[in-house]
Write an enzyme that holds these catalytic residues in place. Structure first.
Site, mmCIF file in Angstrom:
data_model
loop_
_atom_site.group_PDB
_atom_site.id
_atom_site.type_symbol
_atom_site.label_atom_id
_atom_site.label_comp_id
_atom_site.label_asym_id
_atom_site.label_seq_id
_atom_site.Cartn_x
_atom_site.Cartn_y
_atom_site.Cartn_z
ATOM 1 N N ASP A 1 0.820 -1.205 0.000
ATOM 2 C CA ASP A 1 0.000 0.000 0.000
ATOM 3 C C ASP A 1 0.857 1.260 0.000
ATOM 4 O O ASP A 1 1.475 1.588 1.015
ATOM 5 C CB ASP A 1 -0.905 -0.038 1.235
ATOM 6 C CG ASP A 1 -1.797 1.174 1.377
ATOM 7 O OD1 ASP A 1 -1.984 1.894 0.376
ATOM 8 O OD2 ASP A 1 -2.317 1.395 2.490
ATOM 9 N N ASP B 1 -1.929 5.916 -5.160
ATOM 10 C CA ASP B 1 -2.169 4.996 -4.040
ATOM 11 C C ASP B 1 -2.588 3.616 -4.526
ATOM 12 O O ASP B 1 -3.703 3.414 -4.985
ATOM 13 C CB ASP B 1 -3.250 5.589 -3.134
ATOM 14 C CG ASP B 1 -3.508 4.749 -1.890
ATOM 15 O OD1 ASP B 1 -2.793 3.744 -1.683
ATOM 16 O OD2 ASP B 1 -4.428 5.088 -1.128
#
Length: 365
Positions: free
Chosen positions: A72, A268
């Site tokens: 992430d 992201d």
């Protein structure tokens, strides 16, 4: 890497509030808040499941205990469930759990930590051990890397029901140390400090074709030239917290421009969709003829997708164009296929926001 149906999709089908689900709680992710033998780039295969989010396998401890994690870029901490998790933590029961008693390289820390998500607080305590990527190198993913003395979180309480249905065990954050909870050095920063790669670079290839093999790849220490043509384009990081860059504007065909005069955007991998300010995304959906559904989702008649306008993001003077097929998601349920918009409206307050979040819908293109 492996792809899986996002928590947002799984939980939305169970009528959970979308604010608790998208991007593992972006309100909290964005609102507040550096010697081993060198080697070449280390590939980590990711798996693609239903064109949603992506996970890969790591090992923690000696011998390695294997966990699936979301790599992430929108967070900075590594955490996995602990063998000491709470009795009523159902999410812990159905996932792999770290057992320090089975690792010869475990070092006790014991500092408590809390990571806040939309549905509650994930809590536990810090520990230190070796982290291997991937867990067990294979012919499809040779080599590998082992980071020594990595501090990570043992989660003993996971919030709500969000993590119960997750196909991943934990999260490995790859953002800057500035946003790391408890000031823990992130895994990749520790990897760089230990000089485990020649280049202080990591790269993602995310393929939205669920039938493609191999589907996706995370490369530690370089890039994989088989996944791109020509030269790479670089953009300056405007704030070293998330992977934040400046976006000049976003055009919907020739009928609408949002992010007028420029805005800030986060790249992201931990967010499935593209997220923007509520008012701007509402105008975008109006421009593409999307119809609002419950829980913040928008539907587009599948037969109209091919005739929708392109969406163009201008970054550093360069255009990045998404076709209608790129920014729509086909979802089949009970024999019926519907097409959903890949955009979501959410206002991220200062000091982190306002922001656009460029998730897998953008990265996978």
């Amino acid at each position: 890497l492996h792809k899986f149906t996002s928590n947002r999709r799984t939980m939305s089908e169970a009528m959970g509030p979308v604010e608790h689900l998208i991007a593992k709680g972006p309100i909290s992710k964005y609102a507040t808040r550096e010697p081993a033998v060198r080697q070449g780039p280390i590939p980590e295969l990711l798996t693609n499941y239903m064109d949603a989010q992506y996970y890969g396998e790591i090992g923690i401890g000696t011998p390695p205990q294997c966990f699936t994690v979301v790599f992430d870029t929108g967070s900075a901490n590594l955490w996995v469930p602990s063998i000491h998790c709470k009795l009523l933590d159902i999410a812990c029961w159905v996932h792999h759990k770290y057992n320090s008693d089975k690792s010869s390289t475990y070092v006790k820390n014991g500092t408590t930590f809390d990571i806040h998500y939309g549905s509650g607080s994930l809590s536990g305590y810090l520990s230190q051990d070796t982290v291997s990527v991937p867990c067990n190198p294979s012919s499809s993913s040779p080599g590998g890397v082992t980071v020594q003395r990595q501090t990570f979180g043992e989660a003993i309480k996971q919030p709500g029901v969000v993590f119960i249905a997750a196909k991943f065990d934990g999260i490995l954050g790859m953002a800057y140390p500035r946003i790391s909870v408890n000031n823990v050095l992130p895994v990749f920063d520790n990897l760089m400090r230990q000089k485990l790669v020649d280049k202080n670079v990591f790269s993602f290839f995310l393929n939205r074709d669920p039938k493609a093999q191999p589907g996706e790849e995370l490369m530690l220490g370089g890039t994989d030239s088989k996944y791109y043509r020509g030269s790479l384009t670089y953009h300056n990081v405007t704030r070293q917290a998330y992977w934040q860059i400046h976006m000049d504007q976003l055009d919907v065909g020739s009928s609408l421009t949002v992010c007028k005069g420029g805005c800030e955007a986060i790249v992201d991998t931990g967010t499935s969709l593209m997220v923007g300010p509520v008012d701007e995304v509402r105008e975008l959906h109006k421009a593409i003829g999307a119809v609002p559904l419950i829980q913040g989702e928008y539907m587009i008649p599948c037969e109209k997708v091919s005739s929708l306008p392109q969406v163009t993001l201008k970054l550093g003077g360069k255009d990045y164009t998404l076709s209608p097929e790129d920014y729509t998601l086909k979802v089949s349920q009970a024999g019926t296929t519907v097409c959903l918009s890949g955009f979501m409206g959410m206002d991220i307050p200062p000091p982190g926001g306002p922001l656009w979040i460029l998730g897998d819908v953008f990265i996978g293109r």
